[in-house]
Design a protein around this motif. Structure first.
Motif, PDB file in Angstrom:
ATOM      1  N   GLY A   1      37.676  25.456 136.709  1.00 17.10           N
ATOM      2  CA  GLY A   1      38.692  24.410 136.840  1.00 17.10           C
ATOM      3  C   GLY A   1      39.898  24.676 135.945  1.00 17.10           C
ATOM      4  N   GLU A   2      39.651  25.126 134.721  1.00 16.64           N
ATOM      5  CA  GLU A   2      40.754  25.455 133.806  1.00 16.64           C
ATOM      6  C   GLU A   2      41.553  26.646 134.333  1.00 16.64           C
TER       7      GLU A   2
ATOM      8  N   GLU B   1      43.847  25.369 137.020  1.00 13.40           N
ATOM      9  CA  GLU B   1      44.984  24.659 136.425  1.00 13.40           C
ATOM     10  C   GLU B   1      46.006  25.655 135.853  1.00 13.40           C
TER      11      GLU B   1
ATOM     12  N   ALA C   1      47.942  27.228 138.685  1.00 13.04           N
ATOM     13  CA  ALA C   1      48.925  26.283 139.244  1.00 13.04           C
ATOM     14  C   ALA C   1      50.156  26.197 138.349  1.00 13.04           C
ATOM     15  N   HIS C   2      49.955  26.103 137.041  1.00 11.99           N
ATOM     16  CA  HIS C   2      51.082  26.027 136.109  1.00 11.99           C
ATOM     17  C   HIS C   2      51.909  27.303 136.153  1.00 11.99           C
TER      18      HIS C   2
ATOM     19  N   TYR D   1      53.632  24.708 139.546  1.00 12.15           N
ATOM     20  CA  TYR D   1      53.150  23.423 140.036  1.00 12.15           C
ATOM     21  C   TYR D   1      52.593  22.598 138.880  1.00 12.15           C
ATOM     22  N   ARG D   2      52.615  21.272 139.047  1.00 12.73           N
ATOM     23  CA  ARG D   2      52.164  20.354 138.002  1.00 12.73           C
ATOM     24  C   ARG D   2      50.687  20.550 137.681  1.00 12.73           C
ATOM     25  N   ASP D   3      49.858  20.708 138.729  1.00 14.99           N
ATOM     26  CA  ASP D   3      48.421  20.875 138.535  1.00 14.99           C
ATOM     27  C   ASP D   3      47.806  21.495 139.796  1.00 14.99           C
ATOM     28  N   TRP D   4      46.490  21.752 139.726  1.00 12.54           N
ATOM     29  CA  TRP D   4      45.794  22.388 140.844  1.00 12.54           C
ATOM     30  C   TRP D   4      45.848  21.519 142.097  1.00 12.54           C
ATOM     31  N   ASN D   5      45.713  20.217 141.959  1.00 16.50           N
ATOM     32  CA  ASN D   5      45.726  19.337 143.129  1.00 16.50           C
ATOM     33  C   ASN D   5      47.053  19.427 143.881  1.00 16.50           C
ATOM     34  N   THR D   6      48.155  19.510 143.146  1.00 16.63           N
ATOM     35  CA  THR D   6      49.468  19.634 143.781  1.00 16.63           C
ATOM     36  C   THR D   6      49.582  20.963 144.511  1.00 16.63           C
TER      37      THR D   6
ATOM     38  N   SER E   1      47.094  22.855 145.594  1.00 15.83           N
ATOM     39  CA  SER E   1      46.147  22.859 146.705  1.00 15.83           C
ATOM     40  C   SER E   1      46.698  22.089 147.896  1.00 15.83           C
TER      41      SER E   1
END
Length: 146
Positions: free
Chosen positions: A33-34, A37, A40-41, A45-50, A52
């Protein structure tokens, strides 16, 4: 920072696994998960969810702006950075690709004249070959996809 165009979700997850293993080899242990993240950064992107959500369920594309590719242009081998990429809809699809070559290629086969080029553009189908051909039937641009 402007976000870069993401690859498929599966390709991103594989990239996160490679990042995690590389950090682990240096003694830095992080969770998957880290790693997602961090990836993504790194891509803006702000985070993995964004990231994804932006990726959606699109199929994996072997080409991406900023990526590397090798192939042949007018029969000459090259390696290059992808500096432009546009997907072509309809038919069999494919891409309009712009490349910055590591070393210039000569586009002329005549001994008395040269035309060296470091940047080339072309349209290739999903198999990485251009529709445009030389007089002997060889595609102008051939990319090694994978």
């Amino acid at each position: 920072m402007t976000p870069t165009q993401p690859l498929s979700r599966d390709a991103l997850k594989a990239q996160a696994r490679r990042l995690r293993k590389a950090l682990e080899a240096e003694g830095n242990f992080i969770s998957h998960g880290e790693a997602l993240e961090l990836l993504a950064h790194q891509m803006g992107y702000r985070d993995w969810n964004t990231l994804s959500a932006k990726t959606g369920n699109r199929p994996d594309t072997p080409l991406a702006v900023g990526g590397r590719v090798r192939g042949r242009y007018l029969g000459q081998a090259f390696e290059a950075d992808i500096i432009g990429l546009r997907s072509i809809a309809g038919g069999n699809g494919g891409w309009r690709v712009s490349l910055k070559l590591d070393e210039a290629v000569d586009t002329v086969k005549f001994d008395g004249f040269s035309n060296l080029r470091r940047r080339i553009s072309g349209t290739v189908s999903k198999d990485g070959r251009s529709v445009e051909r030389t007089s002997d039937g060889t595609p102008h641009l051939q990319l090694s996809l994978r």
